[in-house]
Design a protein around this motif. Structure first.
Motif: not given
Length: 331
Positions: A198-209
Protein backbone atom coordinates in the motif's frame (compact mmCIF):
# COMPACT_ATOMS: atom_id res chain seq x y z
CA UNK A 1 -7.92 -20.39 28.10
CA UNK A 2 -9.52 -17.06 28.95
CA UNK A 3 -10.85 -16.12 32.35
CA UNK A 4 -14.50 -16.86 33.06
CA UNK A 5 -16.87 -14.32 31.57
CA UNK A 6 -20.42 -14.01 30.33
CA UNK A 7 -20.72 -14.60 26.57
CA UNK A 8 -22.50 -11.83 24.69
CA UNK A 9 -22.03 -12.80 21.05
CA UNK A 10 -20.21 -15.44 19.02
CA UNK A 11 -19.76 -15.49 15.24
CA UNK A 12 -17.67 -16.75 12.36
CA UNK A 13 -16.77 -15.00 9.10
CA UNK A 14 -14.85 -16.03 6.02
CA UNK A 15 -11.59 -14.79 4.45
CA UNK A 16 -11.35 -13.01 1.11
CA UNK A 17 -9.26 -12.66 -2.01
CA UNK A 18 -9.14 -9.86 -4.55
CA UNK A 19 -10.74 -9.79 -7.98
CA UNK A 20 -9.79 -6.17 -8.67
CA UNK A 21 -6.79 -5.96 -6.36
CA UNK A 22 -6.49 -3.12 -3.87
CA UNK A 23 -3.26 -1.18 -3.57
CA UNK A 24 -3.07 2.20 -1.87
CA UNK A 25 -4.81 3.56 1.24
CA UNK A 26 -5.61 7.08 2.38
CA UNK A 27 -3.64 6.54 5.61
CA UNK A 28 -2.44 3.83 7.99
CA UNK A 29 -5.14 4.42 10.61
CA UNK A 30 -8.50 4.70 8.85
CA UNK A 31 -7.28 2.56 5.92
CA UNK A 32 -9.77 3.81 3.34
CA UNK A 33 -9.16 2.63 -0.25
CA UNK A 34 -7.90 5.10 -2.83
CA UNK A 35 -9.57 3.29 -5.73
CA UNK A 36 -12.30 0.86 -6.76
CA UNK A 37 -11.66 -2.76 -5.78
CA UNK A 38 -13.53 -6.07 -5.75
CA UNK A 39 -13.22 -9.48 -4.16
CA UNK A 40 -14.76 -12.79 -3.22
CA UNK A 41 -15.21 -14.47 0.13
CA UNK A 42 -14.08 -18.09 0.41
CA UNK A 43 -13.74 -21.09 2.69
CA UNK A 44 -12.54 -24.68 2.35
CA UNK A 45 -14.88 -27.18 0.75
CA UNK A 46 -15.20 -28.68 4.23
CA UNK A 47 -16.02 -25.18 5.61
CA UNK A 48 -12.87 -25.36 7.73
CA UNK A 49 -11.44 -21.91 6.92
CA UNK A 50 -12.87 -19.01 8.90
CA UNK A 51 -12.26 -16.50 11.65
CA UNK A 52 -14.13 -16.94 14.90
CA UNK A 53 -14.87 -14.17 17.40
CA UNK A 54 -16.49 -14.32 20.82
CA UNK A 55 -17.44 -11.20 22.77
CA UNK A 56 -17.96 -11.50 26.49
CA UNK A 57 -18.43 -9.36 29.60
CA UNK A 58 -15.74 -9.73 32.25
CA UNK A 59 -14.34 -8.08 35.36
CA UNK A 60 -11.24 -6.87 33.52
CA UNK A 61 -10.73 -6.05 29.85
CA UNK A 62 -9.23 -9.03 28.03
CA UNK A 63 -8.28 -9.47 24.38
CA UNK A 64 -7.02 -12.81 23.09
CA UNK A 65 -5.97 -13.46 19.48
CA UNK A 66 -5.21 -17.11 18.79
CA UNK A 67 -4.61 -17.61 22.50
CA UNK A 68 -2.20 -14.67 22.91
CA UNK A 69 -3.32 -11.77 25.07
CA UNK A 70 -3.12 -8.30 23.51
CA UNK A 71 -3.13 -4.97 25.30
CA UNK A 72 -5.12 -2.84 22.88
CA UNK A 73 -2.22 -0.57 21.99
CA UNK A 74 -1.22 -2.66 18.97
CA UNK A 75 -1.64 -1.40 15.43
CA UNK A 76 -5.07 -2.34 14.00
CA UNK A 77 -6.27 -3.53 17.42
CA UNK A 78 -9.91 -4.74 17.61
CA UNK A 79 -10.24 -2.75 20.83
CA UNK A 80 -10.18 0.46 18.76
CA UNK A 81 -13.51 -0.60 17.25
CA UNK A 82 -14.99 -2.33 20.28
CA UNK A 83 -14.40 0.69 22.50
CA UNK A 84 -16.60 2.79 20.17
CA UNK A 85 -19.53 0.44 20.71
CA UNK A 86 -18.73 -0.71 24.25
CA UNK A 87 -21.26 1.37 26.19
CA UNK A 88 -24.12 0.62 23.79
CA UNK A 89 -23.41 -3.10 23.87
CA UNK A 90 -23.07 -3.38 27.63
CA UNK A 91 -26.16 -1.25 28.19
CA UNK A 92 -28.15 -3.43 25.78
CA UNK A 93 -26.98 -6.54 27.66
CA UNK A 94 -27.60 -5.05 31.10
CA UNK A 95 -23.91 -5.30 32.02
CA UNK A 96 -22.90 -1.66 32.19
CA UNK A 97 -20.49 -2.25 35.09
CA UNK A 98 -18.55 -4.93 33.20
CA UNK A 99 -15.70 -4.74 30.69
CA UNK A 100 -16.19 -5.72 27.04
CA UNK A 101 -13.66 -8.40 26.12
CA UNK A 102 -13.00 -10.70 23.20
CA UNK A 103 -11.39 -13.90 22.03
CA UNK A 104 -10.51 -14.35 18.34
CA UNK A 105 -9.20 -17.34 16.39
CA UNK A 106 -8.01 -17.82 12.82
CA UNK A 107 -8.85 -21.30 11.52
CA UNK A 108 -6.70 -22.68 8.67
CA UNK A 109 -6.79 -19.46 6.63
CA UNK A 110 -4.11 -19.19 3.91
CA UNK A 111 -4.77 -15.51 3.08
CA UNK A 112 -7.29 -12.78 3.97
CA UNK A 113 -7.61 -13.64 7.66
CA UNK A 114 -7.76 -10.01 8.82
CA UNK A 115 -10.84 -9.35 6.66
CA UNK A 116 -12.54 -12.39 8.19
CA UNK A 117 -11.69 -11.42 11.76
CA UNK A 118 -12.81 -7.82 11.25
CA UNK A 119 -16.10 -9.01 9.74
CA UNK A 120 -16.69 -11.43 12.61
CA UNK A 121 -16.27 -8.54 15.06
CA UNK A 122 -18.66 -6.49 12.93
CA UNK A 123 -21.27 -9.23 12.86
CA UNK A 124 -21.08 -9.61 16.63
CA UNK A 125 -21.60 -5.87 17.06
CA UNK A 126 -24.45 -5.58 14.55
CA UNK A 127 -26.26 -8.68 15.85
CA UNK A 128 -26.28 -7.24 19.37
CA UNK A 129 -27.29 -3.69 18.43
CA UNK A 130 -29.55 -4.78 15.55
CA UNK A 131 -31.03 -1.78 13.70
CA UNK A 132 -29.12 0.75 15.80
CA UNK A 133 -25.97 0.38 13.65
CA UNK A 134 -25.45 2.07 10.29
CA UNK A 135 -23.77 -0.64 8.19
CA UNK A 136 -21.65 1.82 6.17
CA UNK A 137 -20.40 3.49 9.35
CA UNK A 138 -19.62 0.08 10.85
CA UNK A 139 -17.75 -1.03 7.73
CA UNK A 140 -15.59 2.08 7.87
CA UNK A 141 -14.95 1.64 11.59
CA UNK A 142 -13.84 -1.93 10.89
CA UNK A 143 -11.38 -0.75 8.22
CA UNK A 144 -9.07 0.22 11.07
CA UNK A 145 -8.65 -3.56 11.49
CA UNK A 146 -8.69 -4.52 7.80
CA UNK A 147 -9.18 -2.33 4.75
CA UNK A 148 -11.16 -4.90 2.71
CA UNK A 149 -13.53 -5.97 5.48
CA UNK A 150 -16.59 -5.10 3.37
CA UNK A 151 -15.95 -8.17 1.21
CA UNK A 152 -16.22 -10.51 4.17
CA UNK A 153 -19.21 -8.66 5.63
CA UNK A 154 -21.22 -9.21 2.44
CA UNK A 155 -19.93 -12.61 1.27
CA UNK A 156 -20.01 -13.79 -2.35
CA UNK A 157 -18.67 -11.38 -5.00
CA UNK A 158 -18.49 -7.74 -3.97
CA UNK A 159 -17.47 -4.35 -5.33
CA UNK A 160 -16.06 -1.68 -3.01
CA UNK A 161 -16.50 1.97 -3.95
CA UNK A 162 -13.92 4.52 -2.72
CA UNK A 163 -14.63 8.01 -1.48
CA UNK A 164 -15.07 9.92 1.76
CA UNK A 165 -17.26 7.10 3.10
CA UNK A 166 -16.33 3.96 1.12
CA UNK A 167 -18.96 1.26 0.86
CA UNK A 168 -19.27 -2.27 -0.47
CA UNK A 169 -22.07 -3.77 -2.55
CA UNK A 170 -22.92 -7.40 -3.19
CA UNK A 171 -22.79 -8.30 -6.88
CA UNK A 172 -23.42 -12.06 -6.66
CA UNK A 173 -24.15 -14.44 -3.77
CA UNK A 174 -22.05 -17.53 -3.11
CA UNK A 175 -24.70 -19.77 -4.71
CA UNK A 176 -23.80 -18.36 -8.14
CA UNK A 177 -20.40 -20.08 -7.94
CA UNK A 178 -21.56 -23.57 -6.99
CA UNK A 179 -20.10 -25.23 -10.11
CA UNK A 180 -16.61 -23.81 -9.54
CA UNK A 181 -13.78 -24.45 -7.08
CA UNK A 182 -10.52 -22.72 -6.27
CA UNK A 183 -7.31 -24.64 -5.77
CA UNK A 184 -4.96 -22.80 -3.44
CA UNK A 185 -1.38 -23.74 -4.30
CA UNK A 186 0.42 -22.67 -1.11
CA UNK A 187 4.17 -21.97 -1.34
CA UNK A 188 6.51 -21.71 1.63
CA UNK A 189 7.49 -18.09 1.19
CA UNK A 190 7.10 -15.31 3.77
CA UNK A 191 4.16 -13.07 2.99
CA UNK A 192 4.99 -9.51 1.98
CA UNK A 193 3.43 -7.11 4.50
CA UNK A 194 0.34 -5.59 2.89
CA UNK A 195 1.26 -2.17 4.23
CA UNK A 196 4.49 -2.28 2.23
CA UNK A 197 2.45 -2.76 -0.95
CA UNK A 198 0.00 0.00 0.00
CA UNK A 199 2.83 2.42 0.80
CA UNK A 200 4.99 1.69 -2.25
CA UNK A 201 2.39 1.46 -4.99
CA UNK A 202 1.21 5.06 -4.64
CA UNK A 203 4.73 6.18 -5.62
CA UNK A 204 4.39 4.70 -9.09
CA UNK A 205 4.05 7.20 -11.96
CA UNK A 206 1.26 4.94 -13.24
CA UNK A 207 -0.80 5.09 -10.05
CA UNK A 208 -3.15 7.79 -11.34
CA UNK A 209 -3.88 5.57 -14.33
CA UNK A 210 -4.46 2.65 -11.94
CA UNK A 211 -7.19 4.62 -10.16
CA UNK A 212 -8.92 5.35 -13.47
CA UNK A 213 -8.67 1.80 -14.79
CA UNK A 214 -10.01 0.21 -11.60
CA UNK A 215 -13.10 2.41 -11.82
CA UNK A 216 -13.60 1.22 -15.39
CA UNK A 217 -13.01 -2.41 -14.38
CA UNK A 218 -15.53 -2.03 -11.58
CA UNK A 219 -18.22 -1.02 -14.06
CA UNK A 220 -17.21 -3.89 -16.33
CA UNK A 221 -17.32 -6.37 -13.45
CA UNK A 222 -20.82 -5.25 -12.46
CA UNK A 223 -22.00 -5.84 -16.03
CA UNK A 224 -20.38 -9.30 -16.17
CA UNK A 225 -21.89 -10.22 -12.80
CA UNK A 226 -25.29 -9.02 -14.00
CA UNK A 227 -25.22 -11.69 -16.70
CA UNK A 228 -23.77 -14.26 -14.24
CA UNK A 229 -20.81 -14.92 -16.55
CA UNK A 230 -18.69 -16.63 -13.89
CA UNK A 231 -15.77 -17.39 -16.18
CA UNK A 232 -15.82 -13.81 -17.42
CA UNK A 233 -15.42 -12.65 -13.82
CA UNK A 234 -12.25 -14.65 -13.43
CA UNK A 235 -10.95 -13.66 -16.87
CA UNK A 236 -11.07 -10.09 -15.56
CA UNK A 237 -9.50 -11.15 -12.26
CA UNK A 238 -6.50 -12.78 -13.93
CA UNK A 239 -5.89 -9.77 -16.15
CA UNK A 240 -6.02 -7.53 -13.09
CA UNK A 241 -3.61 -9.80 -11.20
CA UNK A 242 -1.09 -9.48 -14.04
CA UNK A 243 -1.51 -5.69 -14.22
CA UNK A 244 -1.23 -5.32 -10.44
CA UNK A 245 1.95 -7.34 -10.13
CA UNK A 246 3.66 -5.48 -12.98
CA UNK A 247 2.85 -2.30 -11.11
CA UNK A 248 4.05 -3.35 -7.65
CA UNK A 249 7.19 -4.95 -9.08
CA UNK A 250 8.01 -1.60 -10.68
CA UNK A 251 8.14 -0.06 -7.19
CA UNK A 252 10.23 -2.81 -5.62
CA UNK A 253 7.70 -5.30 -4.22
CA UNK A 254 8.08 -8.78 -5.69
CA UNK A 255 5.46 -11.32 -4.60
CA UNK A 256 5.58 -13.94 -7.36
CA UNK A 257 8.63 -16.12 -6.73
CA UNK A 258 10.19 -18.53 -9.29
CA UNK A 259 8.18 -21.52 -8.04
CA UNK A 260 4.91 -19.60 -8.28
CA UNK A 261 5.82 -18.35 -11.76
CA UNK A 262 6.61 -21.87 -12.94
CA UNK A 263 3.22 -23.08 -11.71
CA UNK A 264 1.45 -20.17 -13.42
CA UNK A 265 3.15 -21.00 -16.71
CA UNK A 266 2.22 -24.66 -16.25
CA UNK A 267 -1.42 -23.70 -15.65
CA UNK A 268 -1.48 -21.63 -18.83
CA UNK A 269 0.02 -24.50 -20.83
CA UNK A 270 -2.83 -26.78 -19.70
CA UNK A 271 -5.67 -24.56 -20.85
CA UNK A 272 -6.22 -26.73 -23.89
CA UNK A 273 -7.07 -29.54 -21.44
CA UNK A 274 -9.16 -27.69 -18.86
CA UNK A 275 -10.34 -24.16 -18.14
CA UNK A 276 -8.43 -22.32 -15.41
CA UNK A 277 -7.62 -18.79 -14.32
CA UNK A 278 -5.30 -17.68 -11.54
CA UNK A 279 -5.16 -14.92 -8.92
CA UNK A 280 -2.16 -13.87 -6.83
CA UNK A 281 -2.74 -11.28 -4.12
CA UNK A 282 -0.05 -10.26 -1.62
CA UNK A 283 0.77 -13.69 -0.24
CA UNK A 284 2.57 -16.80 -1.40
CA UNK A 285 -0.53 -18.48 -2.86
CA UNK A 286 -1.55 -19.09 -6.44
CA UNK A 287 -5.35 -19.26 -6.30
CA UNK A 288 -6.55 -21.20 -9.35
CA UNK A 289 -10.21 -21.11 -10.34
CA UNK A 290 -11.47 -24.24 -12.09
CA UNK A 291 -14.68 -26.02 -12.98
CA UNK A 292 -15.44 -28.47 -10.19
CA UNK A 293 -15.10 -31.52 -12.42
CA UNK A 294 -11.47 -30.58 -13.21
CA UNK A 295 -10.17 -30.78 -9.65
CA UNK A 296 -7.96 -33.83 -10.25
CA UNK A 297 -6.36 -32.24 -13.33
CA UNK A 298 -5.49 -29.11 -11.38
CA UNK A 299 -4.16 -30.98 -8.36
CA UNK A 300 -1.87 -33.04 -10.61
CA UNK A 301 0.12 -29.87 -11.31
CA UNK A 302 1.22 -29.69 -7.67
CA UNK A 303 3.49 -32.70 -8.18
CA UNK A 304 5.87 -30.49 -10.18
CA UNK A 305 5.93 -27.73 -7.56
CA UNK A 306 7.14 -27.34 -3.99
CA UNK A 307 3.74 -26.43 -2.60
CA UNK A 308 0.77 -27.79 -0.70
CA UNK A 309 -2.83 -27.54 -1.87
CA UNK A 310 -6.24 -26.71 -0.44
CA UNK A 311 -9.62 -26.86 -2.19
CA UNK A 312 -11.76 -23.78 -1.69
CA UNK A 313 -15.23 -22.59 -2.60
CA UNK A 314 -16.89 -19.18 -2.58
CA UNK A 315 -18.49 -18.49 0.81
CA UNK A 316 -21.27 -16.31 2.15
CA UNK A 317 -21.53 -13.60 4.83
CA UNK A 318 -20.80 -14.08 8.57
CA UNK A 319 -23.02 -16.31 10.66
CA UNK A 320 -23.83 -16.51 14.34
CA UNK A 321 -22.69 -19.42 16.50
CA UNK A 322 -25.35 -20.63 18.92
CA UNK A 323 -24.43 -23.04 21.71
CA UNK A 324 -21.88 -24.68 19.43
CA UNK A 325 -18.88 -26.57 20.73
CA UNK A 326 -15.86 -25.13 18.88
CA UNK A 327 -14.28 -27.55 16.43
CA UNK A 328 -10.67 -28.43 17.13
CA UNK A 329 -9.26 -26.86 13.99
CA UNK A 330 -5.55 -26.14 13.79
CA UNK A 331 -4.46 -22.86 12.30
Amino acid sequence: MRETGSEISHSIAYPTMGIILLGGLTDSTFRKPRHTSAGITYTGVEEDMFAEVQLFASDRRIGLINGVEVSGSESRSPFVVLDRYRDSILKKEGKIDSQLSFESWSRNIPSGSSDAAAAAFGYCISSILENRVNIVDLENDLRTISESVGRSLKGGLTLTHPGKEPWTELLLPESSFENYEIVAFRFQEPRKPSDRIHENIVGSPEYGKRIEETEQKGRQLAEIAGSEDIEGIFDLAEKDTERYHRLIESVGVNVINPGMLALINNLKSKRGEFWNRYIVTGGSNVFTVIRSEDRAKALALATDSECTTSILRVAGPPVAVYDQVKKDFKG
